[in-house]
Motif scaffolding. Structure first.
Motif, PDB file in Angstrom:
ATOM      1  N   LEU A  97      11.721  11.935   6.676  1.00 65.33           N
ATOM      2  CA  LEU A  97      11.936  12.603   5.685  1.00 65.33           C
ATOM      3  C   LEU A  97      11.623  12.051   4.170  1.00 65.33           C
ATOM      4  CD1 LEU A  97      15.392  14.362   6.451  1.00 65.33           C
ATOM      5  CD2 LEU A  97      13.114  15.282   6.526  1.00 65.33           C
ATOM      6  N   ALA A  98      11.854  10.621   4.105  1.00 65.71           N
ATOM      7  CA  ALA A  98      11.467   9.951   2.909  1.00 65.71           C
ATOM      8  C   ALA A  98       9.899  10.036   3.010  1.00 65.71           C
ATOM      9  CB  ALA A  98      12.089   8.513   3.185  1.00 65.71           C
ATOM     10  N   ALA A  99       9.259   9.809   4.129  1.00 68.35           N
ATOM     11  CA  ALA A  99       7.793   9.922   4.005  1.00 68.35           C
ATOM     12  C   ALA A  99       7.300  11.168   3.598  1.00 68.35           C
ATOM     13  CB  ALA A  99       7.277   9.239   5.531  1.00 68.35           C
ATOM     14  N   LEU A 100       7.986  12.206   4.297  1.00 68.27           N
ATOM     15  CA  LEU A 100       7.423  13.714   3.842  1.00 68.27           C
ATOM     16  C   LEU A 100       7.747  13.855   2.444  1.00 68.27           C
ATOM     17  CD1 LEU A 100       6.423  16.243   4.819  1.00 68.27           C
ATOM     18  CD2 LEU A 100       9.075  16.751   5.295  1.00 68.27           C
ATOM     19  N   GLY A 145      15.144  -2.081   1.327  1.00 67.66           N
ATOM     20  CA  GLY A 145      13.982  -1.122   1.811  1.00 67.66           C
ATOM     21  C   GLY A 145      13.516  -1.212   3.049  1.00 67.66           C
ATOM     22  N   GLY A 146      13.924  -2.439   3.942  1.00 70.04           N
ATOM     23  CA  GLY A 146      13.238  -2.322   5.295  1.00 70.04           C
ATOM     24  C   GLY A 146      14.386  -2.350   6.103  1.00 70.04           C
ATOM     25  N   SER A 147      14.086  -1.244   7.342  1.00 71.74           N
ATOM     26  CA  SER A 147      14.911  -0.892   8.384  1.00 71.74           C
ATOM     27  C   SER A 147      14.833  -1.610   9.670  1.00 71.74           C
ATOM     28  CB  SER A 147      14.835   0.799   8.656  1.00 71.74           C
ATOM     29  OG  SER A 147      13.482   0.911   9.162  1.00 71.74           O
ATOM     30  N   GLY A 148      13.813  -2.232   9.701  1.00 67.52           N
ATOM     31  CA  GLY A 148      13.706  -3.126  10.876  1.00 67.52           C
ATOM     32  C   GLY A 148      12.868  -2.168  12.333  1.00 67.52           C
ATOM     33  N   LEU A 149      12.313  -0.846  11.660  1.00 67.83           N
ATOM     34  CA  LEU A 149      11.974   0.041  12.948  1.00 67.83           C
ATOM     35  C   LEU A 149      10.716   0.248  13.071  1.00 67.83           C
ATOM     36  CD1 LEU A 149      14.809   2.803  12.906  1.00 67.83           C
ATOM     37  CD2 LEU A 149      14.658   0.479  14.595  1.00 67.83           C
ATOM     38  N   GLY A 150       9.879  -0.021  11.464  1.00 66.45           N
ATOM     39  CA  GLY A 150       8.606   0.255  11.339  1.00 66.45           C
ATOM     40  C   GLY A 150       7.680  -0.417  12.313  1.00 66.45           C
ATOM     41  N   LEU A 151       7.587  -1.787  12.402  1.00 67.29           N
ATOM     42  CA  LEU A 151       6.601  -2.425  13.417  1.00 67.29           C
ATOM     43  C   LEU A 151       7.098  -2.183  14.977  1.00 67.29           C
ATOM     44  CD1 LEU A 151       6.038  -5.729  11.668  1.00 67.29           C
ATOM     45  CD2 LEU A 151       4.732  -3.906  11.722  1.00 67.29           C
ATOM     46  N   HIS A 152       8.283  -1.782  15.189  1.00 68.02           N
ATOM     47  CA  HIS A 152       8.780  -1.659  16.609  1.00 68.02           C
ATOM     48  C   HIS A 152       8.150  -0.285  16.879  1.00 68.02           C
ATOM     49  CE1 HIS A 152      11.361  -0.969  20.011  1.00 68.02           C
ATOM     50  NE2 HIS A 152      11.751   0.074  19.620  1.00 68.02           N
ATOM     51  N   GLY A 172      -2.737   7.639  12.774  1.00 72.07           N
ATOM     52  CA  GLY A 172      -2.657   7.687  11.404  1.00 72.07           C
ATOM     53  C   GLY A 172      -1.096   7.110  11.079  1.00 72.07           C
ATOM     54  N   GLN A 173      -0.226   7.312  11.934  1.00 70.74           N
ATOM     55  CA  GLN A 173       1.259   6.889  11.508  1.00 70.74           C
ATOM     56  C   GLN A 173       1.157   5.272  11.844  1.00 70.74           C
ATOM     57  OE1 GLN A 173       4.353   8.645  13.862  1.00 70.74           O
ATOM     58  NE2 GLN A 173       5.991   7.496  13.115  1.00 70.74           N
ATOM     59  N   VAL A 174       0.450   4.646  12.875  1.00 70.02           N
ATOM     60  CA  VAL A 174       0.368   3.295  12.919  1.00 70.02           C
ATOM     61  C   VAL A 174       0.137   2.710  11.760  1.00 70.02           C
ATOM     62  CG1 VAL A 174      -0.861   1.440  14.133  1.00 70.02           C
ATOM     63  CG2 VAL A 174       0.230   3.277  15.413  1.00 70.02           C
ATOM     64  N   LEU A 175      -1.398   3.448  11.162  1.00 68.21           N
ATOM     65  CA  LEU A 175      -1.905   2.747   9.881  1.00 68.21           C
ATOM     66  C   LEU A 175      -0.828   2.887   8.834  1.00 68.21           C
ATOM     67  CD1 LEU A 175      -5.720   4.043  10.235  1.00 68.21           C
ATOM     68  CD2 LEU A 175      -4.793   1.695  10.861  1.00 68.21           C
ATOM     69  N   THR A 176      -0.168   3.884   8.647  1.00 68.86           N
ATOM     70  CA  THR A 176       0.673   4.149   7.488  1.00 68.86           C
ATOM     71  C   THR A 176       1.870   3.074   7.613  1.00 68.86           C
ATOM     72  OG1 THR A 176       0.189   6.533   7.560  1.00 68.86           O
ATOM     73  CG2 THR A 176       2.187   5.763   6.440  1.00 68.86           C
ATOM     74  N   ASN A 177       2.372   2.910   8.780  1.00 66.94           N
ATOM     75  CA  ASN A 177       3.499   1.968   8.898  1.00 66.94           C
ATOM     76  C   ASN A 177       2.782   0.478   8.714  1.00 66.94           C
ATOM     77  OD1 ASN A 177       5.248   4.098   9.824  1.00 66.94           O
ATOM     78  ND2 ASN A 177       4.983   3.265  11.863  1.00 66.94           N
ATOM     79  N   LEU A 178       1.827   0.060   8.837  1.00 63.41           N
ATOM     80  CA  LEU A 178       1.380  -1.173   8.871  1.00 63.41           C
ATOM     81  C   LEU A 178       0.899  -1.378   7.113  1.00 63.41           C
ATOM     82  CD1 LEU A 178      -1.403  -1.841  11.579  1.00 63.41           C
ATOM     83  CD2 LEU A 178       0.855  -2.777  11.397  1.00 63.41           C
ATOM     84  N   VAL A 179       0.290  -0.292   6.563  1.00 61.58           N
ATOM     85  CA  VAL A 179       0.027  -0.557   5.122  1.00 61.58           C
ATOM     86  C   VAL A 179       1.290  -0.733   4.278  1.00 61.58           C
ATOM     87  CG1 VAL A 179      -0.746   0.800   3.188  1.00 61.58           C
ATOM     88  CG2 VAL A 179      -1.914   0.809   5.250  1.00 61.58           C
ATOM     89  N   ASN A 180       2.289   0.273   4.697  1.00 54.35           N
ATOM     90  CA  ASN A 180       3.755   0.307   3.888  1.00 54.35           C
ATOM     91  C   ASN A 180       4.326  -1.148   4.406  1.00 54.35           C
ATOM     92  OD1 ASN A 180       3.670   2.842   2.787  1.00 54.35           O
ATOM     93  ND2 ASN A 180       4.319   3.916   4.592  1.00 54.35           N
ATOM     94  N   ASN A 181       4.247  -1.720   5.545  1.00 58.62           N
ATOM     95  CA  ASN A 181       4.860  -2.876   5.834  1.00 58.62           C
ATOM     96  C   ASN A 181       4.230  -4.031   5.173  1.00 58.62           C
ATOM     97  OD1 ASN A 181       6.484  -4.644   7.888  1.00 58.62           O
ATOM     98  ND2 ASN A 181       4.475  -5.711   8.035  1.00 58.62           N
ATOM     99  N   ALA A 182       2.918  -4.004   4.859  1.00 59.73           N
ATOM    100  CA  ALA A 182       2.199  -4.897   3.938  1.00 59.73           C
ATOM    101  C   ALA A 182       2.815  -4.694   2.412  1.00 59.73           C
ATOM    102  CB  ALA A 182       0.661  -4.787   3.747  1.00 59.73           C
ATOM    103  N   LEU A 183       2.985  -3.734   2.073  1.00 60.71           N
ATOM    104  CA  LEU A 183       3.488  -3.394   0.479  1.00 60.71           C
ATOM    105  C   LEU A 183       4.703  -3.722   0.426  1.00 60.71           C
ATOM    106  CD1 LEU A 183       2.015   0.171  -0.034  1.00 60.71           C
ATOM    107  CD2 LEU A 183       0.960  -2.029  -0.926  1.00 60.71           C
ATOM    108  N   LEU A 184       5.815  -3.571   1.676  1.00 64.39           N
ATOM    109  CA  LEU A 184       7.075  -4.063   1.273  1.00 64.39           C
ATOM    110  C   LEU A 184       7.380  -5.592   1.525  1.00 64.39           C
ATOM    111  CD1 LEU A 184       9.761  -2.960   1.024  1.00 64.39           C
ATOM    112  CD2 LEU A 184      10.049  -2.862   3.555  1.00 64.39           C
ATOM    113  N   HIS A 185       6.415  -6.297   2.445  1.00 66.13           N
ATOM    114  CA  HIS A 185       6.751  -7.551   2.894  1.00 66.13           C
ATOM    115  C   HIS A 185       5.861  -8.489   2.251  1.00 66.13           C
ATOM    116  CE1 HIS A 185      10.014  -6.311   5.456  1.00 66.13           C
ATOM    117  NE2 HIS A 185       9.428  -5.169   5.835  1.00 66.13           N
TER     118      HIS A 185
END
Length: 958
Positions: free
Chosen positions: A704-707, A903-910, A838-851
């Motif tokens: 929902l946050a992504a939406l 801001g990190g939940s630990g579920l994105g890369l999983h 697309g969800q994989v790429l989104t998670n990886l880019v957001n992961n880079a922005l966050l960490h």
């Protein structure tokens, strides 16, 4: 002329003296010498000739008488020997003829003289003697004497000349030379050296006169210099006046000829006497057609008589201030002009002409009306904006205007703000944030989503987002700033992050903790997640069901000793009834006096019941705040999760206690206890199921946050083209209504219709361009949305998919200084699932922005792809901080994160790992070194493996 110029006075005097002495001497003495020379030679020669003739005449008497030629020859020879001047002697006998003769060669250069004398003997002439002599010897003698006389005369003349020259040099030349030098000084206006003289002779008199002349000239030149200076000043002044008059004339001529304002001169009869180019353009009449015409030809509301009366009144009484009148052009169109008049005085001393200046303000009036409408629209939008809006001057930061929302946010009234600066009002809690804002404005002239902290009038701190831009008006810069209060939003985000952290800890970190330590940790985590000022777990007393005793309590960030209190009349009584209770409005008054819970000004209460395995209420889990609840739904959800976990732990503790008791009577209660343990296991399974549900709720929250981010991005990107289209459409509608009104009033003009057609064409182009932009955006977002919701398999170009994903991430990326780019072959095609990829790429880019980048000012992310042997290697590489080696083997574990609570939940890369290895049928690995960035390498088949149903959605683990 050259000789006269080169002949000096000295030379002239010398020449005069020489000629004066020599010429008389030469003329007079020469004439005397010449007479003496010629006469002396002749006289002496005649005398010598006569003497020699007498001697021969006497000496020849005897020989001639006796005819003795020998004696005669001897006498002749003797005479010639004795006198060298005799050149010939002839003695003739009267009867016989030539008696004797003697002759010698005459000397060269001389004259000869001859004489003949008779020889008388006893009174009878017996013959004659002829003697011829030469004057050469006498001439030479006379010449020698003459030369001596000339030399003496010349010597005398030379001495005289020398004496005269000495006298002239001393008495004439030198004084004249000094006078000449003085005259040169006079000629050169060197008047300070006086003339001097030794004696008062003619030269002295001349020197005195020259001295008088010098004194007079000095006075004259002084007066002349003074007059020259005055003349030069007068000339300069006159030149300046003439230049100024010339420049004024040129400026006036240029003003009249090139002025955009009509300048018209009227004579006493109200007729045109002058008509400039601007008048031709404004009224449409050429100069030759306007000259001499009566003023009524351009006045729309008056006849000739009325115009004459008006002009006479102006000439007599003068003209007041400017006024606006309607005038008629040559084409019949009526225009509005602003007039001003000035009287011109004629030779009679009375005003007899008028000079008028007219400006066509028809378009200006329309522009002013349009500006008024625009200002009204802006004022309405300004005041009705739900966000705070301020207008400030950039040069000094003074606030020009604020809207009502700004007043509500800051607590200041408009009259307290206008004319002051934000610094003076103390709005900037951290001045450094203002410096950053103005540096960005100076560099880019616009700022988007600048976060800062505001201090209100009452001292409260609010977190705000500012969007500002700079614009120019009249050469001065102004800043329009839209300020949004995001304090509550940020608080909710922080609470969500804290809740994520607490839930993760609840799921992972409490496995090895039991007893009182577990409940203390549970209460501390709940208070931290909800930012509660008080949190506690209380159980019912066994003897008094209305009494409660805490087993863990947390007050203002610290653990406090357990306490007891009566629940009757308190908000806990309702929670003990079996429902989750949320209460607002000073619940402290409902606690007994003297209880720890009655010491603070509580504003809200939230409690959840604790149940045993049979479902009976055994206690309460409660939190209280000194402020109102910010997110009741989050409070309710966390209370439910934590109360169930606390209930499970209480039940587990009870079960363990019972197990210990039963261990003493194991033989008698094995069967019964086994059944109870199974029931406890079922309760634990239910608890774990609840935890799984909480996990899924977190996943849905992230979606929902992504939406929400996607919707915000779509709204932001579509706002500009749709807003522009709406503004153009409204403007076109206003012009259409104005055109229709003109048509209904039968006042439609060709120029108005042409202007409307031009505006409509321009508006159509703007509408088409903006709506096409909106359509392209909607198409891109639609494709992404379809891919991410349906998870359908199709053929797609990887580069296009990545571009669409970056479009959805653009609202997030533009808030950072991270540059994301991709290097993917345009022809690289896959037959796979674009939504999961697309969800994989989104998670990886957001992961880079966050960490990856932390507090760095900038960074870069590169997405690249290569194809080989039916496989695609997709690499997402960043230049951030990298991943420690100790974490590389855990990054794909669920709930593992290094940004817990941030801001990190630990579920994105999983989730990413599950999608890559499951749906996409590929592999994922990571390469990273601390300080050198990270690279996530995806190995995907170009032809994805078939799934059971192509329409099924992602599994729950994703």
């Amino acid at each position: 002329m050259a000789t006269e110029r080169s002949l000096t006075l000295r030379k002239a005097i010398v020449l005069t003296v020489v000629l004066g002495l020599l010429v008389p001497v030469l003329l007079i003495s020469g004439y005397s010498w010449l007479r003496q020379y010629t006469d002396g030679i002749q006289r002496q020669t005649e005398e010598m000739l006569r003497q020699n003739a007498d001697i021969l005449s006497n000496g020849m008497q005897e020989p001639l008488w006796n005819i003795n030629q020998e004696s005669g020859n001897a006498l002749v020879e003797a005479m010639m020997l004795r006198n060298e001047d005799i050149i010939r002697i002839e003695v003739r006998d009267s009867a016989l003829g030539l008696f004797v003769a003697g002759q010698r060669p005459p000397p060269p250069g001389g004259r000869s003289f001859a004489t003949e004398q008779p020889v008388v003997y006893n009174g009878t002439t017996i013959g004659s003697v002829k003697v011829e002599v030469s004057s050469e010897r006498l001439r030479q003698q006379m010449t020698s004497e003459l030369l001596g006389s000339i030399a003496a005369v010349l010597a005398q003349a030379a001495v005289s000349i020398a004496l005269i020259l000495v006298l002239l040099e001393k008495r004439l030349v030198r004084p004249l030379h000094k006078l000449g030098m003085g005259a040169e000084r006079l000629a050169n206006r060197e008047l300070e050296t006086p003339f001097s003289w030794q004696r008062l002779d003619e030269i002295g008199l001349l020197g005195r006169r020259l001295e008088d002349t010098r004194l007079s000239l000095r006075r004259v030149f002084a007066e002349l210099d003074h007059k020259n200076r005055e003349l030069e000043e007068d000339i300069d002044k006159r030149k300046r006046v003439e230049q100024e008059l010339h420049e004024r004339e040129e400026r006036y001529r240029a003003l009249v000829e090139r002025s955009p304002i009509a300048i018209i001169e009227w004579d006493a009869g109200s007729r045109v006497a002058e008509w400039n180019d601007a008048a031709e353009k404004i009224f449409g009449y050429p100069r030759e057609h306007a000259m001499g015409r009566h003023a009524s030809f351009i006045i729309a509301d008056g006849g000739q008589e009325g115009v004459d009366v008006r002009f006479r009144r102006w000439l007599e009484n003068g003209v007041g201030s400017r006024y606006v009148a309607e005038n008629r052009r040559a084409d019949g169109r009526v225009i509005a002009c602003q007039w001003s008049h000035a009287r011109i005085t004629g030779e009679s001393g009375r005003p007899d002409r008028l000079l008028s200046i007219a400006e066509d303000i028809t378009e200006k009036r329309r522009a002013e009306e349009a500006l008024s409408l625009s200002e009204a629209k802006f004022a309405a939008a300004f005041q009705s904006n739900p966000d705070s809006v301020s207008l400030a001057r950039v040069a000094d930061g003074v606030l020009i205007d604020v809207n009502q929302t700004f007043e509500r946010l800051t607590g200041y009234r408009r009259d307290e703000v206008v004319g002051k600066t934000a610094i003076g009002l103390g709005l900037w809690a951290e001045p450094r944030q203002r410096t950053v804002l103005f540096h960005q404005l100076a560099a880019q002239r616009t700022v988007r989503n600048h976060e800062w902290q505001m201090r209100t009038k009452h001292g409260h701190l609010r977190r705000c987002l500012t969007n500002a831009s700079v614009f120019e008006v009249g050469g001065e810069s102004f800043m329009l700033a839209v300020i949004r209060d995001v304090t509550d939003q940020r608080l909710l985000e922080e609470q969500k992050a804290e809740a994520d952290r607490v839930l993760l800890r609840l799921a992972q970190g409490t496995r090895d903790i039991a007893g009182e330590a577990f409940f203390d940790l549970l209460v501390a985590d709940l208070a931290s997640a909800l930012r509660a000022d008080c949190a506690f777990i209380a159980l019912r007393d066994r003897t008094d069901q209305a009494g409660l005793s805490t087993i863990a309590a947390h007050l203002r960030g610290e653990s406090v000793p357990n306490f007891s209190y009566a629940s009757r009349g308190t908000p806990c009584e309702r929670a003990l009834g079996g429902d989750i209770t949320l209460t607002e409005g000073s619940p402290r008054h409902r606690f007994p006096e003297g209880a720890p819970l009655a010491d603070s000004d509580w504003q809200s209460y939230a409690g959840a019941p604790l149940r045993d395995a049979a479902g009976n209420t055994i206690g309460v889990l409660a939190v209280m705040h000194v402020d109102h609840l910010g997110n009741p739904d989050l409070v309710r959800s966390l209370l439910q999760v934590f109360s169930e976990r606390a209930s499970a732990e209480l039940e587990r503790n009870r079960a363990e206690s019972e197990i210990l008791e039963l261990n003493a009577h194991l033989e008698h209660r094995v069967v019964a206890r086994t059944e109870e343990l199974q029931q406890a296991n079922r309760e634990l399974a239910a608890t774990l199921e609840t935890l799984h549900m909480a996990q899924e709720e977190l996943v849905r929250s992230e979606k929902l946050a992504a939406l929400g981010s996607l919707v915000a991005g779509i709204a932001h990107e579509l706002n500009t083209p749709i807003g522009n289209s709406l503004m153009v459409a409204s403007t076109l509608a206003d012009q259409a209504r104005a055109l229709s009104a003109s048509y209904d009033a039968n006042s439609l003009k060709r120029s108005s219709l042409e202007a409307y057609i031009g505006d409509a064409r321009t508006a159509g182009e703007i509408l088409l361009r903006n709506l096409q932009r909106a359509a392209d955006l909607v198409a891109g977002f639609k494709q992404v949305a379809v891919d991410q919701t349906s998870s359908q398999r199709r053929k797609f170009l990887v580069a296009e998919l990545v571009s669409e994903i970056m479009l959805t991430l653009w609202p997030t990326l533009k808030k950072t200084n991270v540059a994301v780019r991709h290097e993917i072959p345009a022809s690289l095609q896959m037959d796979s699932y674009p939504g999961p990829l697309g969800q994989v790429l989104t998670n990886l880019v957001n992961n880079a922005l966050l960490h990856a980048f932390g507090d760095r000012a900038s960074g870069a992310v590169l997405i690249s792809a290569t194809a080989e042997n039916g496989w695609v290697e997709l690499v997402v590489r960043d230049d951030g901080a990298g991943i420690p080696a100790a974490n590389l083997n855990r990054i794909f574990d669920p709930f593992f994160t290094t940004r817990l609570g941030a801001g990190g939940s630990g579920l994105g890369l999983h989730i990413t790992h599950n999608i890559v290895t499951g749906v996409l049928g590929g592999r994922i690995r990571v390469q990273s070194e601390p300080g050198n960035g990270s690279a996530f390498i995806l190995s995907l088949p170009m032809l994805a493996p078939m799934r059971k149903s192509e329409d099924e959605t992602l599994p729950a683990s994703a």
